[in-house]
Design a protein around this motif. Structure first.
Motif, PDB file in Angstrom:
ATOM      1  N   ARG A   1      -3.148 -24.095  13.753  1.00 11.41           N
ATOM      2  CA  ARG A   1      -3.322 -22.904  13.261  1.00 11.41           C
ATOM      3  C   ARG A   1      -3.001 -21.918  14.275  1.00 11.41           C
ATOM      4  N   LEU A   2      -2.644 -21.984  15.574  1.00 13.86           N
ATOM      5  CA  LEU A   2      -2.344 -21.551  16.650  1.00 13.86           C
ATOM      6  C   LEU A   2      -1.009 -21.461  17.043  1.00 13.86           C
ATOM      7  N   GLU A   3      -0.280 -22.421  16.756  1.00 14.39           N
ATOM      8  CA  GLU A   3       1.105 -22.466  17.311  1.00 14.39           C
ATOM      9  C   GLU A   3       2.121 -21.405  16.925  1.00 14.39           C
ATOM     10  N   ARG A   4       1.719 -20.695  15.834  1.00 13.99           N
ATOM     11  CA  ARG A   4       2.884 -19.495  15.905  1.00 13.99           C
ATOM     12  C   ARG A   4       2.160 -18.336  15.790  1.00 13.99           C
ATOM     13  N   VAL A   5       0.796 -18.220  16.466  1.00 13.88           N
ATOM     14  CA  VAL A   5       0.416 -16.970  16.654  1.00 13.88           C
ATOM     15  C   VAL A   5       0.894 -16.250  17.640  1.00 13.88           C
ATOM     16  N   ARG A   6       1.320 -14.931  17.143  1.00 14.74           N
ATOM     17  CA  ARG A   6       1.898 -13.902  18.378  1.00 14.74           C
ATOM     18  C   ARG A   6       0.851 -12.592  18.421  1.00 14.74           C
ATOM     19  N   SER A   7       0.360 -12.189  17.323  1.00 16.62           N
ATOM     20  CA  SER A   7      -0.576 -10.985  17.404  1.00 16.62           C
ATOM     21  C   SER A   7      -1.966 -11.374  17.091  1.00 16.62           C
ATOM     22  N   VAL A   8      -2.791 -10.932  18.216  1.00 18.78           N
ATOM     23  CA  VAL A   8      -4.052 -11.394  18.288  1.00 18.78           C
ATOM     24  C   VAL A   8      -4.997 -10.026  18.124  1.00 18.78           C
ATOM     25  N   LEU A   9      -5.529  -9.617  16.778  1.00 22.58           N
ATOM     26  CA  LEU A   9      -6.196  -8.507  16.639  1.00 22.58           C
ATOM     27  C   LEU A   9      -7.727  -8.319  16.926  1.00 22.58           C
ATOM     28  N   PHE A  10      -8.200  -7.878  17.974  1.00 26.47           N
ATOM     29  CA  PHE A  10      -9.632  -7.617  18.212  1.00 26.47           C
ATOM     30  C   PHE A  10     -10.085  -6.288  17.371  1.00 26.47           C
ATOM     31  N   LEU A  11     -11.091  -6.412  16.774  1.00 27.41           N
ATOM     32  CA  LEU A  11     -11.839  -5.339  16.109  1.00 27.41           C
ATOM     33  C   LEU A  11     -13.443  -5.744  16.492  1.00 27.41           C
ATOM     34  N   PRO A  12     -14.238  -4.469  16.335  1.00 32.66           N
ATOM     35  CA  PRO A  12     -15.585  -4.383  16.327  1.00 32.66           C
ATOM     36  C   PRO A  12     -16.277  -5.078  15.029  1.00 32.66           C
ATOM     37  N   ALA A  13     -16.870  -6.162  15.193  1.00 28.16           N
ATOM     38  CA  ALA A  13     -17.607  -6.751  14.125  1.00 28.16           C
ATOM     39  C   ALA A  13     -18.485  -5.744  13.244  1.00 28.16           C
ATOM     40  N   SER A  14     -18.861  -4.673  13.889  1.00 29.38           N
ATOM     41  CA  SER A  14     -20.029  -3.559  13.411  1.00 29.38           C
ATOM     42  C   SER A  14     -19.404  -2.523  12.407  1.00 29.38           C
ATOM     43  N   ASN A  15     -17.902  -2.628  12.395  1.00 28.20           N
ATOM     44  CA  ASN A  15     -16.774  -1.630  11.559  1.00 28.20           C
ATOM     45  C   ASN A  15     -16.565  -2.341  10.581  1.00 28.20           C
ATOM     46  N   PRO A  16     -17.291  -2.370   9.390  1.00 28.29           N
ATOM     47  CA  PRO A  16     -16.672  -2.889   7.922  1.00 28.29           C
ATOM     48  C   PRO A  16     -15.565  -2.335   7.482  1.00 28.29           C
ATOM     49  N   ARG A  17     -15.112  -1.179   7.922  1.00 25.52           N
ATOM     50  CA  ARG A  17     -13.725  -0.483   7.598  1.00 25.52           C
ATOM     51  C   ARG A  17     -12.715  -1.327   8.238  1.00 25.52           C
ATOM     52  N   ALA A  18     -12.883  -1.465   9.607  1.00 26.54           N
ATOM     53  CA  ALA A  18     -11.964  -2.133  10.483  1.00 26.54           C
ATOM     54  C   ALA A  18     -11.764  -3.281   9.670  1.00 26.54           C
ATOM     55  N   ILE A  19     -12.890  -4.375   9.545  1.00 25.48           N
ATOM     56  CA  ILE A  19     -12.659  -5.680   8.920  1.00 25.48           C
ATOM     57  C   ILE A  19     -11.683  -5.572   7.688  1.00 25.48           C
ATOM     58  N   GLY A  20     -12.119  -4.692   6.740  1.00 22.90           N
ATOM     59  CA  GLY A  20     -11.290  -4.650   5.446  1.00 22.90           C
ATOM     60  C   GLY A  20      -9.759  -4.497   5.913  1.00 22.90           C
ATOM     61  N   HIS A  21      -9.380  -3.568   6.801  1.00 28.01           N
ATOM     62  CA  HIS A  21      -8.155  -3.479   7.216  1.00 28.01           C
ATOM     63  C   HIS A  21      -7.348  -4.603   7.871  1.00 28.01           C
ATOM     64  N   ALA A  22      -8.422  -5.225   8.747  1.00 26.90           N
ATOM     65  CA  ALA A  22      -7.691  -6.442   9.224  1.00 26.90           C
ATOM     66  C   ALA A  22      -7.404  -7.374   8.420  1.00 26.90           C
TER      67      ALA A  22
END
Length: 265
Positions: free
Chosen positions: A4-25
Motif C-alpha cells: 500500500r506504500l509502494e506507489r505513494v507520492r503525496s503524503v498529506l498531513f492534516l489536524p485530526a481536530s479539523n473535520p472540514r479538512a478531513i472531509g476535503h482529504a
C-alpha cells in the motif's frame, strides 16, 4: 515493504481536530493521508482530536490513512497508542524517532505498521537501525533544521547530508522514504522545485500540508512520458551483459532500474 506504500507520492498531513479538512482529504488525490494528533493540534484539543481521528478512520477511504501519535514521553502518548492500536487506521506515525529500541517498542504496542519520522540529529544518526523496524521513514525537515540550529532562511542545502542519510537508511532496509514539507502554500513554483530536488535525492514522495500541493507533488514524483518511453525501449533492447544503448553503455543494473520505473508508472 507494504504494498500500500509502494506507489505513494503525496503524503498529506492534516489536524485530526479539523473535520472540514478531513472531509476535503477524503476526496483529494493524496496517495496517503495522515491525521495528526501532534504539532497541528492544540493542547486543549488533544483528547477530542484523538476521538475524531479514530472515528474518521472507521469509515471508508479511497487511500491508506495513518494517525500520527504524540511523541514518546508526552502526556498524551500512551493514550494515543491505546486508541490507535484499537482503531482501523492502516498505519501509525511516530514523530521524533530517535532509536531503534524506541521504535520497536511502539510498533509492538500498536501491532500495526509504523512510519517513523526522522526529525533530530539523533534520529539521523540512528536511521540505519530505525528503518528495519518500520514500514517507512519520513524526513521531518522543519524540526530537523531547528534541532541542527540552522539559521532562519538557511534553506535545504545545509540539510542535504542528513536527507541523503535518511534515504540511504530506507534503501538499505527496503522501505519507502518521504521528504519533508514545503512551508510556503502560495509558492507552487518553489514546491515543484523542492519536489524535483527530493526526487533527485532518491525520495519516493513528499509530505504536504495542504491539498493544493497534491497535484504538483504527484506530477513531480511520477515518471514522465519521456522517461517511461525510454525505459520501455531499454528493457526491450537489452540482450544480456554490457552493451550499447542509445549512445550509452548499459548492463543488467540499468534494466532493473528501468523496470522499477515502469512498475511505478
Amino acid at each position: 515493504m507494504s504494498s500500500r506504500l509502494e506507489r505513494v507520492r503525496s503524503v498529506l498531513f492534516l489536524p485530526a481536530s479539523n473535520p472540514r479538512a478531513i472531509g476535503h482529504a477524503r476526496e483529494s488525490a493524496a496517495d496517503l493521508v495522515i491525521l495528526d494528533l501532534e504539532d497541528a493540534v492544540k493542547r486543549e484539543e488533544k483528547d477530542s482530536a484523538r476521538s475524531a481521528a479514530v472515528e474518521a478512520v472507521a469509515g471508508d477511504w479511497p487511500m491508506p490513512v495513518a494517525i500520527r501519535l504524540n511523541s514518546v514521553g508526552s502526556e498524551w502518548h500512551s493514550l494515543d497508542v491505546d486508541s490507535v492500536a484499537r482503531s482501523k487506521a492502516e498505519f501509525a506515525v511516530l514523530p521524533r524517532a530517535s532509536s531503534a529500541h524506541l521504535v520497536h517498542e511502539v510498533a509492538g504496542a500498536l501491532s500495526k505498521p509504523l512510519l517513523a519520522m526522522i526529525e533530530t540529529a539523533a534520529g539521523v544518526l540512528a536511521a540505519a537501525d530505525i528503518a528495519p523496524e518500520t514500514a517507512g521513514l519520513i524526513a521531518g525537515t522543519n524540526d530537523l533544521a531547528a534541532d541542527l540550529r540552522l539559521p532562519a532562511g538557511a534553506g535545504r542545502q545545509p540539510l542535504q547530508m542528513a536527507l541523503q542519510t535518511v534515504v540511504l537508511a530506507a534503501r538499505a532496509a527496503a522501505v519507502p522514504v518521504f521528504d519533508g514539507v514545503f512551508n510556503d502554500l502560495d509558492d507552487l513554483e518553489g514546491l515543484t522545485a523542492e519536489c524535483a530536488d527530493g526526487r533527485s535525492l532518491g525520495f519516493d514522495g513528499k509530505s504536504l500540508i495542504h491539498p493544493r500541493q497534491i497535484d504538483a507533488c504527484n506530477r513531480a514524483f511520477s515518471p514522465s512520458e519521456e522517461e517511461i518511453a525510454r525505459a520501455r525501449r531499454l528493457v526491450e533492447a537489452f540482450g544480456g551483459g554490457a552493451e550499447r544503448f542509445e549512445g550509452q553503455m548499459i548492463e543488467r543494473m540499468h534494466v532493473e532500474s528501468a523496470q522499477r520505473l515502469l512498475d511505478r508508472a
